[in-house]
Design a protein around this motif. Structure first.
Motif, mmCIF file in Angstrom:
data_model
loop_
_atom_site.group_PDB
_atom_site.id
_atom_site.type_symbol
_atom_site.label_atom_id
_atom_site.label_comp_id
_atom_site.label_asym_id
_atom_site.label_seq_id
_atom_site.Cartn_x
_atom_site.Cartn_y
_atom_site.Cartn_z
ATOM 1 N N PRO A 195 -44.012 -7.593 -5.966
ATOM 2 C CA PRO A 195 -45.022 -6.552 -6.199
ATOM 3 C C PRO A 195 -44.688 -5.623 -7.372
ATOM 4 C CG PRO A 195 -44.589 -6.751 -3.854
ATOM 5 C CD PRO A 195 -43.592 -7.623 -4.557
ATOM 6 N N ASP A 196 -43.396 -5.442 -7.662
ATOM 7 C CA ASP A 196 -43.014 -4.552 -8.765
ATOM 8 C C ASP A 196 -42.944 -5.283 -10.108
ATOM 9 O OD1 ASP A 196 -40.701 -6.051 -8.539
ATOM 10 O OD2 ASP A 196 -39.419 -4.369 -7.971
ATOM 11 N N GLY A 197 -43.341 -6.566 -10.154
ATOM 12 C CA GLY A 197 -43.392 -7.312 -11.400
ATOM 13 C C GLY A 197 -42.146 -8.136 -11.707
ATOM 14 N N ARG A 198 -41.086 -7.958 -10.935
ATOM 15 C CA ARG A 198 -39.895 -8.778 -11.146
ATOM 16 C C ARG A 198 -40.171 -10.194 -10.654
ATOM 17 N NH1 ARG A 198 -35.312 -6.041 -8.017
ATOM 18 N NH2 ARG A 198 -37.000 -5.951 -6.513
ATOM 19 N N ILE A 199 -39.413 -11.155 -11.184
ATOM 20 C CA ILE A 199 -39.559 -12.548 -10.809
ATOM 21 C C ILE A 199 -38.343 -12.924 -9.963
ATOM 22 C CG2 ILE A 199 -39.920 -14.905 -11.642
ATOM 23 C CD1 ILE A 199 -42.048 -12.859 -12.605
ATOM 24 N N ALA A 200 -38.585 -13.568 -8.818
ATOM 25 C CA ALA A 200 -37.488 -13.875 -7.902
ATOM 26 C C ALA A 200 -37.469 -15.356 -7.546
ATOM 27 C CB ALA A 200 -37.614 -13.046 -6.630
ATOM 28 N N LEU A 201 -36.267 -15.846 -7.306
ATOM 29 C CA LEU A 201 -36.055 -17.171 -6.743
ATOM 30 C C LEU A 201 -35.589 -16.965 -5.313
ATOM 31 C CD1 LEU A 201 -35.733 -20.293 -7.200
ATOM 32 C CD2 LEU A 201 -33.320 -19.793 -7.681
#
Length: 77
Positions: free
Chosen positions: A12-18
């Motif tokens: 939701p904060d725009g970071r990309i996660a694996l």
């Protein structure tokens, strides 16, 4: 690490996660600065996918022993 499906998600904060598909815990998080996002002209998600894909491949090679120490990068920049 047990074998499971991995997914790449935009938080939701725009970071990309694996993360594992069956778990909410992030294994890796990429956080692009606003200037990097501008430079990439909105393609930061594609760049993140490529970065994470190579990282997962490298981790697999290291875990399987299919990697010669001579190939390891010595300098980061």
């Amino acid at each position: 690490m047990p074998t499971s499906f991995l997914e790449i998600v935009e938080l939701p904060d725009g970071r990309i996660a694996l993360r594992r598909a069956d778990d909410e815990e992030e294994l890796v998080i990429l956080d692009f600065s606003e200037s990097a996002k501008e430079f990439l002209q909105g393609y930061h998600i594609e760049v993140a996918k490529a970065m994470l894909n190579v990282g997962v491949q490298m981790a697999g090679r290291l875990a399987s022993g299919d990697f010669d120490d001579e190939e390891l990068p010595r300098v980061l920049h």
